[in-house]
Design an enzyme around this catalytic site. Structure first.
Site, mmCIF file in Angstrom:
data_model
loop_
_atom_site.group_PDB
_atom_site.id
_atom_site.type_symbol
_atom_site.label_atom_id
_atom_site.label_comp_id
_atom_site.label_asym_id
_atom_site.label_seq_id
_atom_site.Cartn_x
_atom_site.Cartn_y
_atom_site.Cartn_z
ATOM 1 N N GLN A 176 5.654 -11.772 7.663
ATOM 2 C CA GLN A 176 5.414 -12.383 8.378
ATOM 3 C C GLN A 176 4.796 -10.849 10.065
ATOM 4 O OE1 GLN A 176 8.117 -14.382 10.986
ATOM 5 N NE2 GLN A 176 6.807 -13.926 12.756
ATOM 6 N N SER B 218 6.688 -0.885 9.963
ATOM 7 C CA SER B 218 5.455 -0.675 9.451
ATOM 8 C C SER B 218 5.442 1.097 9.237
ATOM 9 C CB SER B 218 3.486 -0.503 10.561
ATOM 10 O OG SER B 218 3.422 -0.108 10.520
ATOM 11 N N GLN C 112 -10.755 -2.721 2.535
ATOM 12 C CA GLN C 112 -9.876 -3.864 3.175
ATOM 13 C C GLN C 112 -9.682 -2.593 5.000
ATOM 14 O OE1 GLN C 112 -6.036 -4.295 1.446
ATOM 15 N NE2 GLN C 112 -4.764 -3.949 3.346
ATOM 16 N N HIS D 210 9.606 -3.559 3.238
ATOM 17 C CA HIS D 210 8.997 -3.607 1.515
ATOM 18 C C HIS D 210 10.049 -3.782 1.449
ATOM 19 C CE1 HIS D 210 5.703 -0.700 3.519
ATOM 20 N NE2 HIS D 210 4.911 -2.177 2.917
ATOM 21 N N HIS E 28 8.601 0.946 3.317
ATOM 22 C CA HIS E 28 10.834 1.301 4.237
ATOM 23 C C HIS E 28 11.146 -0.234 4.273
ATOM 24 C CE1 HIS E 28 7.718 -1.536 6.756
ATOM 25 N NE2 HIS E 28 6.798 -1.549 6.340
ATOM 26 N N MET F 147 0.628 -1.357 -0.103
ATOM 27 C CA MET F 147 -0.212 0.365 0.318
ATOM 28 C C MET F 147 0.977 1.106 0.133
ATOM 29 S SD MET F 147 -3.451 -1.008 2.253
ATOM 30 C CE MET F 147 -2.371 -0.782 4.031
ATOM 31 N N GLY F 148 2.146 1.057 -0.185
ATOM 32 C CA GLY F 148 3.245 2.582 -0.546
ATOM 33 C C GLY F 148 3.426 2.584 0.611
ATOM 34 N N ASP G 16 2.476 -8.978 9.108
ATOM 35 C CA ASP G 16 0.950 -9.176 9.233
ATOM 36 C C ASP G 16 1.002 -11.303 9.095
ATOM 37 O OD1 ASP G 16 0.076 -6.571 8.678
ATOM 38 O OD2 ASP G 16 1.282 -6.872 7.440
HETATM 39 P P1 AMP Z 1 1.283 -2.630 3.370
HETATM 40 O O1 AMP Z 1 2.034 -1.711 2.792
HETATM 41 O O2 AMP Z 1 1.936 -2.291 4.882
HETATM 42 O O3 AMP Z 1 0.716 -3.837 3.059
HETATM 43 O O4 AMP Z 1 2.446 -3.734 3.299
HETATM 44 C C1 AMP Z 1 2.728 -4.582 1.837
HETATM 45 C C2 AMP Z 1 3.859 -5.901 2.899
HETATM 46 O O5 AMP Z 1 4.833 -5.502 3.632
HETATM 47 C C3 AMP Z 1 3.035 -6.914 3.693
HETATM 48 O O6 AMP Z 1 2.787 -8.309 3.243
HETATM 49 C C4 AMP Z 1 3.230 -7.084 4.612
HETATM 50 O O7 AMP Z 1 2.895 -7.617 5.909
HETATM 51 C C5 AMP Z 1 4.997 -6.286 4.179
HETATM 52 N N1 AMP Z 1 5.192 -5.575 5.898
HETATM 53 C C6 AMP Z 1 5.202 -4.656 6.036
HETATM 54 N N2 AMP Z 1 5.970 -4.547 7.340
HETATM 55 C C7 AMP Z 1 7.280 -5.583 7.367
HETATM 56 C C8 AMP Z 1 7.812 -5.383 8.099
HETATM 57 N N3 AMP Z 1 8.644 -4.635 9.046
HETATM 58 N N4 AMP Z 1 9.296 -6.258 7.307
HETATM 59 C C9 AMP Z 1 8.340 -7.381 6.225
HETATM 60 N N5 AMP Z 1 7.589 -7.254 5.566
HETATM 61 C C10 AMP Z 1 6.681 -6.078 5.966
#
Ligand code: AMP
Length: 281
Positions: free
Chosen positions: A150, A187, A61, A37, A34, A30-31, A152
């Protein structure tokens, strides 16, 4: 890196590559990118010939509209990061491209128990939204491998179940959580913490670390209750602290000392909801 906004265009392009037997690794996000990602991107590059990242803040969601409105958007920086990471494609769709018939008549998925606990319980509809967007993204991106975090943990289980439901050949890889130097799980939501909240936020990882260190065969409830108290006493509003079986998220009252566990936390610091988890052992 090639940036594509239209679903039909990226589908055509990737399908041609798939027909040439190039494997496709996909990282949906979702951009507000960090290093967490980036670790998924690195895994995708390691496993696949072609790497695709999507940035799409999926409205279906978000059970809390305010959370959706406040979701951080840092597109220019994200594009720079993705270029540096050597991603081949960025898919940047509009809501109308993902949900061309609107969002009122989207499918419902039978997620069973997974939707009744933890994130499923505290964020009603969240996992239906995750499945709706993932199903659609996988129709557009013919991914051989899908990389998710992991961080999530329950989401990974839900997506694994979705892949079974839709009989997808895509393989899910769950990548370990990347943390800041003090232990806080990275995050996008951390950007919304002020300085004081950021300092406090690490307490979630500390509590999880303590559970991991102290857990022994026997009753688990006193351990999760002590962790809840510790978070509450440090200014958090706790949704849940739980210790569950790592394979199916069954909440265990007693541990046999052998079965793999996962400790999970979701808690608010003012308006920011943070989640984290640790596998045991
Ligand atoms: P999001 O942009 O928050 O939807 O996350 C995109 C992907 O990055 C999802 O599969 C998350 O589980 C993963 N992700 C988010 N934070 C972390 C992290 N600290 N370490 C590894 N993967 C992450």
């Amino acid at each position: 890196m090639i940036l594509i906004k239209r679903a039909t265009a990226i589908f055509k392009e990737l399908r041609a590559l798939a027909l040439q037997k190039r494997t496709i690794g996909f990282v949906p996000t979702m951009g507000a990118l960090h290093d967490g990602h980036l670790s998924l991107m690195a895994a995708a590059k390691h496993y696949n010939d072609i790497t695709v990242c999507s940035i799409f803040v999926n409205p279906t969601q978000f059970n809390d509209p305010k959370d959706f409105e406040k979701y951080p958007i840092t597109l220019e920086k994200d594009i720079e990061i993705l270029e540096k990471a050597g991603m081949d494609y960025l898919f940047l769709p509009e809501v109308t491209d993902i949900y061309s018939d609107g969002i009122d008549q989207l499918p419902n998925y039978d997620l069973g128990y997974l939707e009744t606990i933890f994130e499923g319980k505290y964020r009603p509809g969240h996992f239906q939204g995750v499945c709706q967007v993932m199903n659609r993204l996988l129709e557009i991106i013919p991914a051989d491998d899908l990389f998710m975090g992991q961080k999530d943990f329950q989401q990974c289980m839900v997506v694994k179940k979705l892949l079974q439901i839709i009989a997808s050949k895509t393989r899910l890889h769950t990548c370990e959580t990347l943390r800041e130097a003090d232990g806080l799980a990275m995050s996008s939501r951390n950007m919304r913490l002020n300085e004081l909240e950021r300092k406090k936020a690490v307490h979630i990882a500390e509590v999880l670390g303590r559970i991991k260190k102290t857990v022994n065969a026997g009753p688990l409830l006193p351990i999760s209750m002590a962790a809840t108290d510790s978070l509450n006493n440090n200014g958090f509003k706790v949704d849940y602290v739980a210790i569950a079986a790592a394979d199916n998220l069954e909440v265990l009252e007693e541990w046999d000392g052998k079965r793999p566990l996962v400790a999970l936390v979701a808690a608010f610091l003012n308006n920011v909801r943070l989640i984290d988890n640790m596998l045991i052992p």
